[in-house]
Design a protein around this motif. Structure first.
Motif, short mmCIF file in Angstrom:
data_model
loop_
_atom_site.label_atom_id
_atom_site.label_comp_id
_atom_site.label_asym_id
_atom_site.label_seq_id
_atom_site.Cartn_x
_atom_site.Cartn_y
_atom_site.Cartn_z
N VAL A 98 5.26 -8.59 16.23
CA VAL A 98 4.19 -8.18 15.31
C VAL A 98 4.32 -9.02 14.03
CG1 VAL A 98 3.20 -6.32 13.93
CG2 VAL A 98 4.05 -5.85 16.24
N THR A 99 3.22 -9.69 13.65
CA THR A 99 3.27 -10.56 12.48
C THR A 99 3.04 -9.78 11.19
OG1 THR A 99 0.90 -11.02 12.48
CG2 THR A 99 2.29 -12.43 13.86
N LEU A 100 3.36 -10.41 10.07
CA LEU A 100 3.13 -9.78 8.77
C LEU A 100 1.64 -9.51 8.56
CD1 LEU A 100 4.23 -8.85 6.03
CD2 LEU A 100 4.01 -11.21 5.22
N GLU A 101 0.80 -10.45 8.94
CA GLU A 101 -0.65 -10.28 8.78
C GLU A 101 -1.16 -9.10 9.60
OE1 GLU A 101 0.88 -13.10 9.25
OE2 GLU A 101 0.43 -14.21 7.40
N GLU A 102 -0.60 -8.92 10.80
CA GLU A 102 -1.01 -7.79 11.66
C GLU A 102 -0.57 -6.47 11.04
OE1 GLU A 102 -1.04 -9.53 16.23
OE2 GLU A 102 0.90 -9.15 15.26
N ASP A 103 0.58 -6.47 10.39
CA ASP A 103 1.04 -5.27 9.73
C ASP A 103 0.16 -4.95 8.52
OD1 ASP A 103 3.57 -3.32 9.32
OD2 ASP A 103 2.90 -4.05 7.36
N LEU A 104 -0.19 -5.96 7.76
CA LEU A 104 -0.96 -5.75 6.52
C LEU A 104 -2.40 -5.31 6.80
CD1 LEU A 104 0.25 -8.78 4.36
CD2 LEU A 104 0.92 -6.37 4.12
N ILE A 105 -2.98 -5.74 7.92
CA ILE A 105 -4.40 -5.42 8.17
C ILE A 105 -4.63 -3.93 8.43
CG2 ILE A 105 -4.48 -5.71 10.70
CD1 ILE A 105 -7.11 -7.28 10.27
N ARG A 106 -3.57 -3.22 8.81
CA ARG A 106 -3.76 -1.78 9.08
C ARG A 106 -3.74 -0.96 7.79
NH1 ARG A 106 0.75 0.86 8.31
NH2 ARG A 106 2.65 -0.35 8.09
N ARG A 107 -3.49 -1.60 6.64
CA ARG A 107 -3.41 -0.87 5.37
C ARG A 107 -4.79 -0.55 4.83
NH1 ARG A 107 2.05 -1.07 3.67
NH2 ARG A 107 3.23 -2.23 5.25
N ASP A 108 -4.84 0.37 3.84
CA ASP A 108 -6.14 0.89 3.42
C ASP A 108 -6.96 -0.08 2.56
OD1 ASP A 108 -4.39 1.12 1.26
OD2 ASP A 108 -4.63 3.28 1.02
N LEU A 109 -6.39 -0.55 1.46
CA LEU A 109 -7.13 -1.37 0.50
C LEU A 109 -6.53 -2.77 0.41
CD1 LEU A 109 -7.49 1.27 -2.36
CD2 LEU A 109 -9.28 0.55 -0.77
N THR A 110 -7.38 -3.74 0.11
CA THR A 110 -6.89 -5.12 -0.01
C THR A 110 -5.80 -5.23 -1.06
OG1 THR A 110 -8.62 -5.66 -1.64
CG2 THR A 110 -9.11 -6.08 0.71
N ILE A 111 -5.90 -4.47 -2.13
CA ILE A 111 -4.89 -4.56 -3.21
C ILE A 111 -3.56 -3.97 -2.78
CG2 ILE A 111 -6.65 -4.57 -5.03
CD1 ILE A 111 -5.80 -1.65 -5.66
N ASN A 112 -3.57 -3.23 -1.67
CA ASN A 112 -2.32 -2.68 -1.11
C ASN A 112 -1.86 -3.47 0.11
OD1 ASN A 112 -2.38 -0.60 -3.00
ND2 ASN A 112 -3.57 0.75 -1.66
N ALA A 113 -2.57 -4.55 0.43
CA ALA A 113 -2.27 -5.31 1.66
C ALA A 113 -1.72 -6.69 1.31
CB ALA A 113 -3.53 -5.43 2.51
N MET A 114 -0.91 -6.74 0.28
CA MET A 114 -0.24 -7.99 -0.10
C MET A 114 1.26 -7.82 0.09
SD MET A 114 -2.33 -8.99 -3.60
CE MET A 114 -2.18 -7.36 -4.35
N ALA A 115 1.94 -8.95 0.28
CA ALA A 115 3.39 -8.93 0.46
C ALA A 115 4.00 -10.10 -0.30
CB ALA A 115 3.75 -9.01 1.94
N GLU A 116 5.27 -9.97 -0.64
CA GLU A 116 5.96 -11.11 -1.24
C GLU A 116 7.40 -11.16 -0.76
OE1 GLU A 116 5.30 -10.41 -5.42
OE2 GLU A 116 7.13 -9.20 -5.62
N ASP A 117 7.92 -12.40 -0.67
CA ASP A 117 9.31 -12.56 -0.23
C ASP A 117 10.24 -12.47 -1.43
OD1 ASP A 117 9.14 -14.97 -1.57
OD2 ASP A 117 8.94 -16.18 0.26
N ASP A 118 11.51 -12.75 -1.20
CA ASP A 118 12.48 -12.58 -2.29
C ASP A 118 12.33 -13.62 -3.39
OD1 ASP A 118 13.37 -14.72 -0.84
OD2 ASP A 118 15.37 -13.91 -0.43
#
Length: 407
Positions: free
Chosen positions: A82-102
């Protein structure tokens, strides 16, 4: 194995707000690998783990599929592919569907940063409409970020309206609904939460008693804003401005429900709305299984708020009955919350937000006087049992009469 910070922590950092809770998503790992590294499993429905040192939540990247009604009607799939993009697309709002690395490198496949800058709350995908709880969540975010100029995207509001009309909101459990409602009421602008729910038709489904207040007039001399629903929103706004606790905010939301039952031919007056509203307040309390302290205060404020406003005119005997109803001797805090709820009600009127409310100090003084009547002298006179109670009542009444005369 790749680990990313996701959701609210990324959103609030980009907004320049304090980051309180941090959620992590793990891509390319199995549950066994997490266990081998010392993570402790906590998720019953899908793999969520607690970090062995920080205790923060780490969830395996997952996809989800709608499989039934309501918030819990989903089947989850977590695996290393399962990719990061696939995980993020199930979230509610675009502003909650962002990720960042260390290194704080941003992954933003659904343009959340753009919506942050435009101050828009927008759904990520059509799958938004599969989860009825998201109607409440979006309204809560609207209340939280209204002060920053955020509004709900037109197309998202339309999806929320479709969800409201579908009957799916009825599948929400009382516990899940209350969790969102109580959090929303404690935001900076809780009145926005109620307004957004109304805008998408959800208020009519969840709290028809509150929705029924809109369009119901009140006497303009006392209520320049006229509309009972607008007044309720203003009272809630004042409660937030004055940083009142949840109990007070809940009571402010429900205090005037009886006005929604007044026959049109009696408008704009609402005789005895304090009493007709009690059954409605009780129904809303029970529907969401509100905590006991919230339920009790809402009922007491509903029944007695007009007493609060007329405090300076009340006879000493009526004043004593009011104090007895609140059990001010053993539960002084509850009476204090009643007093401030009455003050918020008085301030929640157009143009009268800054007007003084002398009733508040008068009621506090009365409670102090009643509490100050000593029991010991009555015991020494031989009073006991019910006779002691009556004697104590007489002494308190005498003290309140003196208090009224000396004001």
């Amino acid at each position: 194995m790749q680990i990313f910070k996701v959701g609210g922590a990324v959103r609030d950092r980009l907004l320049g707000l304090p980051v309180t809770d941090i959620d992590w998503v793990v891509v390319g790992a199995t549950a066994d690998e997490m266990l081998a590294k010392g993570y402790r499993p906590v998720g019953a429905d899908f793999p969520v783990f607690l970090h062995p040192k920080t205790g923060e939540e780490y969830a395996l990247a997952r996809t989800e599929r709608k499989s039934g009604r309501g918030y819990g009607g989903f089947t989850f799939h977590a695996s290393p592919d399962v990719t990061l993009e696939e995980d993020l697309i199930r979230r509610d709002l675009t502003i909650n569907a962002m990720a960042e690395d260390d290194q704080q490198n941003l992954t933003d496949p659904y343009h959340g940063q753009r919506d942050l800058e435009a101050r828009i709350l927008r759904h990520v995908s059509p799958a938004f409409a599969e989860d009825p709880l998201r109607v409440l969540r979006v309204a809560r975010f609207a209340a939280r970020y209204a002060g920053l100029g955020f509004t709900v995207a037109t197309e998202t509001l339309e999806l929320m309206r479709q969800l409201s009309e579908s009957g799916e909101l009825q599948a929400l459990t009382a516990e899940r609904s209350w969790k969102e409602i109580s959090r929303a009421l404690m935001e900076d602008q809780p009145q926005v939460f109620i307004q957004v729910l109304r805008d998408c038709g959800a208020l009519k489904e969840l709290m028809p008693e509150v929705d029924a207040l809109f369009g119901v007039p009140q006497p303009e001399a006392h209520h320049p804003e006229i509309d009972s629903g607008i007044h309720t929103l203003s009272v809630l706004e004042q409660a937030a401005l004055h940083q009142q606790p949840l109990t007070v905010r809940w009571a402010c939301l429900l205090h005037d429900l009886g006005k929604g039952l007044t026959p049109e031919e009696e408008w704009p007056r609402h005789i005895a709305h304090e009493h007709t509203g009690l059954k409605l307040i009780k129904a809303v309390n029970e529907r969401f299984k509100a905590p006991k302290d919230c339920q009790e205060l809402a009922l007491l404020v509903g029944q007695y708020h007009t007493h609060g406003h007329r405090a300076l005119e009340l006879k000493a005997s009526t004043l004593l009955e009011l104090l007895q109803s609140f059990d001010v001797y053993r539960r002084p805090q509850r009476f204090e919350e009643f007093v401030v709820a009455c003050e918020m009600d008085a301030r929640g009127r157009k143009g009268l937000e800054q007007r003084s409310y002398p009733q508040a100090d008068y009621l506090r003084g009365a409670a102090s006087v009643a509490r100050g009547v000593a029991v010991q002298p009555l015991l020494e006179k031989g009073f006991k049992g019910p006779e002691l109670g009556e004697a104590l009542k007489r002494e308190r009444l005498k003290a309140l009469k003196a208090y009224k005369e000396n004001r």
